[in-house]
Write a protein that holds these residues in place. Structure first.
Motif, PDB file in Angstrom:
ATOM      1  N   THR A 169     -12.598  -1.731 -27.263  1.00  0.00           N
ATOM      2  CA  THR A 169     -12.413  -0.373 -26.719  1.00  0.00           C
ATOM      3  C   THR A 169     -11.746  -0.439 -25.345  1.00  0.00           C
ATOM      4  O   THR A 169     -10.816   0.315 -25.050  1.00  0.00           O
ATOM      5  N   ALA A 170     -12.235  -1.383 -24.513  1.00  0.00           N
ATOM      6  CA  ALA A 170     -11.721  -1.492 -23.144  1.00  0.00           C
ATOM      7  C   ALA A 170     -10.317  -2.087 -23.109  1.00  0.00           C
ATOM      8  O   ALA A 170      -9.560  -1.854 -22.165  1.00  0.00           O
ATOM      9  N   LEU A 171      -9.966  -2.862 -24.143  1.00  0.00           N
ATOM     10  CA  LEU A 171      -8.636  -3.492 -24.181  1.00  0.00           C
ATOM     11  C   LEU A 171      -7.617  -2.554 -24.850  1.00  0.00           C
ATOM     12  O   LEU A 171      -6.746  -1.989 -24.187  1.00  0.00           O
ATOM     13  N   SER A 172      -7.760  -2.370 -26.156  1.00  0.00           N
ATOM     14  CA  SER A 172      -6.722  -1.629 -26.885  1.00  0.00           C
ATOM     15  C   SER A 172      -7.064  -0.152 -27.078  1.00  0.00           C
ATOM     16  O   SER A 172      -6.157   0.677 -27.195  1.00  0.00           O
ATOM     17  N   GLY A 173      -8.359   0.185 -27.123  1.00  0.00           N
ATOM     18  CA  GLY A 173      -8.731   1.610 -27.294  1.00  0.00           C
ATOM     19  C   GLY A 173      -8.262   2.430 -26.107  1.00  0.00           C
ATOM     20  O   GLY A 173      -7.562   3.441 -26.247  1.00  0.00           O
ATOM     21  N   SER A 174      -8.646   1.986 -24.915  1.00  0.00           N
ATOM     22  CA  SER A 174      -8.253   2.690 -23.689  1.00  0.00           C
ATOM     23  C   SER A 174      -6.900   2.213 -23.182  1.00  0.00           C
ATOM     24  O   SER A 174      -6.272   2.879 -22.348  1.00  0.00           O
ATOM     25  N   ALA A 258     -15.223  -2.254 -16.343  1.00  0.00           N
ATOM     26  CA  ALA A 258     -15.768  -0.897 -16.166  1.00  0.00           C
ATOM     27  C   ALA A 258     -15.723  -0.127 -17.479  1.00  0.00           C
ATOM     28  O   ALA A 258     -16.680   0.577 -17.846  1.00  0.00           O
ATOM     29  N   ALA A 259     -14.611  -0.264 -18.223  1.00  0.00           N
ATOM     30  CA  ALA A 259     -14.489   0.436 -19.513  1.00  0.00           C
ATOM     31  C   ALA A 259     -15.509  -0.117 -20.513  1.00  0.00           C
ATOM     32  O   ALA A 259     -16.138   0.638 -21.268  1.00  0.00           O
ATOM     33  N   GLY A 263     -18.640   1.958 -22.380  1.00  0.00           N
ATOM     34  CA  GLY A 263     -18.923   1.977 -23.822  1.00  0.00           C
ATOM     35  C   GLY A 263     -20.406   1.716 -24.072  1.00  0.00           C
ATOM     36  O   GLY A 263     -21.065   2.411 -24.852  1.00  0.00           O
ATOM     37  N   GLU A 264     -20.935   0.713 -23.366  1.00  0.00           N
ATOM     38  CA  GLU A 264     -22.361   0.369 -23.521  1.00  0.00           C
ATOM     39  C   GLU A 264     -23.237   1.537 -23.045  1.00  0.00           C
ATOM     40  O   GLU A 264     -24.260   1.850 -23.661  1.00  0.00           O
TER      41      GLU A 264
END
Ligand SMILES: NC(=O)C1=CN([C@@H]2O[C@H](COP(=O)(O)OP(=O)(O)OC[C@H]3O[C@@H](n4cnc5c(N)ncnc54)[C@H](O)[C@@H]3O)[C@@H](O)[C@H]2O)C=CC1
Ligand SMILES: O=C(O)[C@@H]1CCC=N1
Length: 273
Positions: A169-174, A258-259, A263-264
C-alpha cells in the motif's frame, strides 16, 4: 463467464470495471452496489452494468464479490452481507487499504475464500500495479479468478506474507501520489526560475513519462539509467549531490514508513469499532 458484484462504485471500482470490459468481460456479468445516484447513473451509462442501491441484491448470485469501499465503511456492510455470503460462499476480494484478512474473516465469515489486494489509480489507464494475498480457503481456480480481475488493469504480484500488504500500500498503492508530488515540485522549481507554468508542467510531465517508460521498457536497473544521465561534474551530478545532502533516501523511507503505519492504524481502528 464469472459473475462479479462490486460493493462500492467509486474510483477504483470504475477502473476495475473498465479494465474487465476491455479485456472481454460481459457487462451482463457485472453488478455494482452504490448508494450515490449520480455514481450509479454514470456506471450504467459508461459501462452498461446493472447498478443497485441495495448491497444484498447486488451480491445475490455473485461468484466473486469485490469490496471497493473505504475501510471505515466495512463495519456498516458486513451486517448486511454476512448471511448471504455464509450461504453462497463467493470469492471475496477486498481492495481496502489496511483491512486484514483475519478482520474480513471475522466480519464476513471464517469459511470464505478471501483475497486481500492493493491496486493503484493507474489501473484507470490499464497501467496499474497490484499486490495480492490469499487466505488458505482460496482454491487455485479462485486465485486465477482474482488475478484475472486485477491483470485486466495492469501488472500483479502475489504477496505470501500478509504483513507486507501494508508495504505494498505504501509503495505502489499510494505511490502514484509521490510521483505527482515530485512533478508538482519540479514544476514549481522551474516556475521559480522564471519559466511559464504551462511549459514547466509539460516538460516535467513528459520527463516523468519518459523516465517511467525507460524503467519499464529498457529492463535496466534504475541505478544504471540514472548513471547514464549523470555526466561527470555535469548538471545532473550537481542535482543528485543536492538530493544526497538533503538525504533523499531517508526522506522517502520515512514517508513509506508513515504510509505503512497509517495502513496498520486504519486496521487497528476497525478492531475497536
Ligand atoms: N484511491 C486509490 O488510490 C486506492 C484506493 N484503494 C482502496 O479502494 C477502496 C475504495 O477507494 P476509492 O474507489 O478511491 O473510493 P471512492 O470514495 O471513490 O469509492 C467508494 C465508493 O463506495 C461507496 N459507498 C459508500 N458507502 C457504501 C455502502 N454502505 N455500500 C456500498 N457502497 C458504498 C461510495 O459512495 C463511493 O462511491 C478504499 O478502501 C481504498 O483504500 C486501493 C488502492 C488505491
Ligand atoms: O490513500 C489511501 O488510503 C488509499 C490507499 C492507497 C491509495 N489510496
Amino acid at each position: 463467464m464469472t459473475r462479479i458484484a462490486f460493493i462500492g462504485g467509486g474510483n477504483m471500482a470504475r477502473s476495475l470495471i473498465g479494465g474487465l470490459l476491455k479485456t472481454g468481460a460481459a457487462a451482463a456479468n457485472l453488478r455494482v452496489a452504490e448508494p450515490q445516484a449520480q455514481a450509479r447513473e454514470s456506471l450504467g451509462r459508461d459501462f452498461g452494468v446493472a447498478t443497485f442501491v441495495d448491497n444484498q441484491l447486488a451480491v445475490a448470485d455473485a461468484e466473486v464479490l469485490v469490496l471497493a469501499v473505504k475501510p471505515q465503511i466495512m463495519p456498516a456492510i458486513h451486517a448486511q452481507l454476512r448471511d448471504t455470503l455464509q450461504r453462497n460462499r463467493p470469492l471475496l476480494i477486498s481492495i481496502a487499504a489496511g483491512v486484514r484478512i483475519d478482520q474480513l474473516e471475522r466480519w464476513f465469515g471464517s469459511l470464505l475464500p478471501i483475497v486481500r489486494c492493493m491496486p493503484n489509480t493507474p489501473a484507470l489507464i490499464g497501467a496499474g500495479a497490484t499486490g495480492l494475498c490469499a487466505n488458505l480457503r482460496v482454491t487455485p481456480q479462485q486465485r486465477e479468478q482474482a488475478q484475472h480481475i486485477l491483470d485486466a488493469v495492469g501488472i500483479t504480484r502475489w504477496i505470501d506474507d500478509e504483513a507486507l500488504m501494508d508495504t505494498v500500500t505504501a509503495l505502489s498503492g499510494s505511490g502514484p501520489a509521490y510521483f505527482f508530488a515530485i512533478v508538482e515540485a519540479l514544476e514549481d522549481a522551474a516556475v521559480a526560475q522564471g519559466m511559464p507554468r504551462e511549459t514547466a508542467r509539460i516538460l516535467a510531465t513528459q520527463t516523468c513519462l519518459g523516465a517511467g517508460r525507460m524503467l519499464v521498457e529498457s529492463n535496466e536497473a534504475p541505478s544504471v539509467l540514472r548513471q547514464r544521465v549523470t555526466s561527470p561534474n555535469g548538471t545532473t551530478q550537481a542535482a543528485l549531490e543536492s538530493f544526497s545532502a538533503d538525504q533523499l533516501p531517508r526522506i522517502v523511507a520515512r514517508a513509506v514508513a508513515a504510509a505503512t503505519r497509517r495502513g496498520e492504524e486504519l486496521a487497528a481502528a476497525l478492531d475497536k469499532s
